[in-house]
Each structure stands twice: as structure tokens, then as C-alpha cells.
Design a protein around this motif. Structure first.
Motif, mmCIF file in Angstrom:
data_model
loop_
_atom_site.group_PDB
_atom_site.id
_atom_site.type_symbol
_atom_site.label_atom_id
_atom_site.label_comp_id
_atom_site.label_asym_id
_atom_site.label_seq_id
_atom_site.Cartn_x
_atom_site.Cartn_y
_atom_site.Cartn_z
ATOM 1 N N ALA A 2 2.749 4.040 -1.257
ATOM 2 C CA ALA A 2 1.897 4.449 -0.147
ATOM 3 C C ALA A 2 2.386 5.783 0.418
ATOM 4 O O ALA A 2 3.584 6.045 0.473
ATOM 5 C CB ALA A 2 1.896 3.381 0.931
ATOM 6 N N GLU A 6 -1.272 7.028 4.553
ATOM 7 C CA GLU A 6 -1.700 5.637 4.377
ATOM 8 C C GLU A 6 -0.921 4.703 5.302
ATOM 9 O O GLU A 6 -1.489 3.758 5.866
ATOM 10 C CB GLU A 6 -1.538 5.203 2.916
ATOM 11 N N ASP A 78 4.299 0.407 0.785
ATOM 12 C CA ASP A 78 3.374 -0.533 0.142
ATOM 13 C C ASP A 78 3.364 -1.870 0.863
ATOM 14 O O ASP A 78 2.306 -2.493 1.025
ATOM 15 C CB ASP A 78 3.740 -0.734 -1.327
#
Length: 115
Positions: A2, A6, A78
Motif C-alpha cells: 500500500a 492509500e 496492506d
């Protein structure tokens, strides 16, 4: 992996979700505490405040947090995105060490209502 953007967007979605909560969950989100979220794989930290039922990010700093926030999270980008999007269970991630949460005992009791 990520990206910074994000991760920031995931924190915004989390804040929006907290702002719409009701009942016991709303009470848990109504804390007024300093917050940091260290994204370990990007080695950056979002620094802000949980207030008014939302998380307000004030700054993004390189590396681990420079000051000790009252509520401290650490995880990969993530995992942050997966937690916010519902693809990762917080209790499981915390229990397995993928997510680290540090806070006072009274704050932990309040925050458990969010789980």
C-alpha cells in the motif's frame, strides 16, 4: 504494498465510519486522545487526534513517531487497508502480532467496543 496515499485514504474511511457509529461503539469513539499510526513497511507515521468521534490526522512524519501518543498503532500498510476494508479481523491481527496497539488500560477497555 500500500502507498502513503492509500494508507491516508484508509484512515479517512476509518474516521468516516467512526463518525457514523452509534451506541456503545459511539461512546468508544468519543475519546479525546492523541493518536499515531506507524506504517512499518513505509517507515512513516500518521500523527493526529481522536476527537469528536473521528480521527483527525494532523501530520505525516518519516520514521517512527517522534512523540509518544496516548493511542499508538503499528502495522504494515496492506494490513491497515485490509483492516479498514474488512478483509482482516483486528482481534486476530493483534493477537498474531501483525498489528500492535499500545494505550492505557482504560483506553483499551473503551477501544475493545470498536472490535
Amino acid at each position: 504494498m500500500a502507498t502513503k496515499e492509500e494508507c491516508r485514504a484508509a484512515l479517512e474511511r476509518l474516521s468516516d465510519s467512526m463518525g457514523r457509529s452509534e451506541g456503545d461503539v459511539r461512546a468508544a469513539t468519543n475519546l479525546d486522545r492523541s493518536v499515531s499510526c506507524h506504517i512499518t513497511d513505509l517507515d512513516l507515521t500518521f500523527v493526529g487526534r481522536m476527537t469528536g468521534g473521528r480521527i483527525v490526522v494532523h501530520d505525516t512524519v518519516e520514521g517512527p513517531p517522534r512523540e509518544k501518543a496516548q493511542i499508538r498503532l503499528a502495522m504494515s500498510g496492506d494490513d491497515l487497508v485490509a483492516l479498514v476494508d474488512g478483509g482482516l479481523n483486528f482481534a486476530h491481527a493483534w493477537g498474531s502480532g501483525r498489528v500492535k496497539l499500545k494505550a492505557s488500560l482504560s483506553d483499551l477497555f473503551q477501544l475493545r467496543k470498536l472490535l
